[in-house]
Write a protein that holds these residues in place. Structure first.
Motif, PDB file in Angstrom:
ATOM      1  N   LYS A  72       0.822  -1.217   0.000  1.00 41.34           N
ATOM      2  CA  LYS A  72       0.000   0.000   0.000  1.00 41.34           C
ATOM      3  C   LYS A  72       0.856   1.267   0.000  1.00 41.34           C
ATOM      4  O   LYS A  72       0.448   2.294  -0.531  1.00 41.34           O
ATOM      5  CB  LYS A  72      -0.982  -0.009   1.168  1.00 41.34           C
ATOM      6  CG  LYS A  72      -0.330   0.091   2.527  1.00 41.34           C
ATOM      7  CD  LYS A  72      -1.358   0.064   3.640  1.00 41.34           C
ATOM      8  CE  LYS A  72      -0.618   0.186   4.965  1.00 41.34           C
ATOM      9  NZ  LYS A  72      -1.508   0.236   6.089  1.00 41.34           N
ATOM     10  N   GLU A 124       1.946   1.807  -3.581  1.00 42.96           N
ATOM     11  CA  GLU A 124       0.782   2.223  -4.361  1.00 42.96           C
ATOM     12  C   GLU A 124       0.452   3.698  -4.123  1.00 42.96           C
ATOM     13  O   GLU A 124       0.113   4.424  -5.048  1.00 42.96           O
ATOM     14  CB  GLU A 124      -0.423   1.346  -4.034  1.00 42.96           C
ATOM     15  CG  GLU A 124      -0.287  -0.055  -4.595  1.00 42.96           C
ATOM     16  CD  GLU A 124      -1.411  -0.989  -4.156  1.00 42.96           C
ATOM     17  OE1 GLU A 124      -2.129  -0.674  -3.171  1.00 42.96           O
ATOM     18  OE2 GLU A 124      -1.539  -2.046  -4.797  1.00 42.96           O
ATOM     19  N   LYS A 125       0.566   4.146  -2.871  1.00 45.28           N
ATOM     20  CA  LYS A 125       0.334   5.563  -2.558  1.00 45.28           C
ATOM     21  C   LYS A 125       1.364   6.451  -3.251  1.00 45.28           C
ATOM     22  O   LYS A 125       1.028   7.471  -3.832  1.00 45.28           O
ATOM     23  CB  LYS A 125       0.439   5.789  -1.039  1.00 45.28           C
ATOM     24  CG  LYS A 125      -0.865   5.977  -0.343  1.00 45.28           C
ATOM     25  CD  LYS A 125      -0.702   6.491   1.078  1.00 45.28           C
ATOM     26  CE  LYS A 125       0.247   5.647   1.901  1.00 45.28           C
ATOM     27  NZ  LYS A 125       0.229   5.986   3.319  1.00 45.28           N
ATOM     28  N   TYR A 154       3.250   5.926  -5.902  1.00 44.17           N
ATOM     29  CA  TYR A 154       3.260   5.956  -7.365  1.00 44.17           C
ATOM     30  C   TYR A 154       1.877   6.089  -7.991  1.00 44.17           C
ATOM     31  O   TYR A 154       1.739   5.935  -9.195  1.00 44.17           O
ATOM     32  CB  TYR A 154       3.973   4.705  -7.893  1.00 44.17           C
ATOM     33  CG  TYR A 154       5.430   4.703  -7.494  1.00 44.17           C
ATOM     34  CD1 TYR A 154       6.307   5.624  -8.025  1.00 44.17           C
ATOM     35  CD2 TYR A 154       5.901   3.800  -6.551  1.00 44.17           C
ATOM     36  CE1 TYR A 154       7.629   5.656  -7.651  1.00 44.17           C
ATOM     37  CE2 TYR A 154       7.231   3.812  -6.167  1.00 44.17           C
ATOM     38  CZ  TYR A 154       8.087   4.743  -6.726  1.00 44.17           C
ATOM     39  OH  TYR A 154       9.390   4.772  -6.347  1.00 44.17           O
ATOM     40  N   ARG A 155       0.871   6.419  -7.210  1.00 44.72           N
ATOM     41  CA  ARG A 155      -0.477   6.609  -7.752  1.00 44.72           C
ATOM     42  C   ARG A 155      -0.446   7.705  -8.825  1.00 44.72           C
ATOM     43  O   ARG A 155       0.062   8.793  -8.605  1.00 44.72           O
ATOM     44  CB  ARG A 155      -1.436   7.008  -6.641  1.00 44.72           C
ATOM     45  CG  ARG A 155      -2.888   7.097  -7.093  1.00 44.72           C
ATOM     46  CD  ARG A 155      -3.830   7.370  -5.943  1.00 44.72           C
ATOM     47  NE  ARG A 155      -3.790   6.242  -5.002  1.00 44.72           N
ATOM     48  CZ  ARG A 155      -3.585   6.370  -3.700  1.00 44.72           C
ATOM     49  NH1 ARG A 155      -3.401   7.554  -3.169  1.00 44.72           N
ATOM     50  NH2 ARG A 155      -3.570   5.310  -2.918  1.00 44.72           N
ATOM     51  N   GLY A 156      -0.947   7.387  -9.997  1.00 39.22           N
ATOM     52  CA  GLY A 156      -0.994   8.363 -11.078  1.00 39.22           C
ATOM     53  C   GLY A 156       0.295   8.471 -11.880  1.00 39.22           C
ATOM     54  O   GLY A 156       0.359   9.220 -12.843  1.00 39.22           O
TER      55      GLY A 156
END
Length: 70
Positions: free
Chosen positions: A51, A54-55, A57-59
């Protein structure tokens, strides 16, 4: 950083990162273009959980490079 690339090159080297002036100059030239390089130098997370990545590299769309110190 707002300082000459030669000085930045030395500063990064002292921190253990071999980052050439020519590479940084190419980043400056490409700045503002859609495919401009936007390096992530350091991110601290208490956990190595998925998680967290994911936070971070989001976008993000592009290439990830890992630089290892010798």
């Amino acid at each position: 950083m707002g300082i000459p690339l030669a000085r930045q090159e030395r500063d990064w080297y002292r921190l253990g990162l071999c980052l050439s002036r020519s590479t940084m100059a190419n980043w400056v030239i490409r700045n503002g273009r859609e495919d401009a390089v936007q390096p992530v130098i350091f991110h601290y997370a208490r956990s190595r959980a998925r998680k967290e990545a994911e936070k971070l590299y989001r976008g993000f769309h592009g290439y990830l490079f890992q630089i290892e110190k010798n």
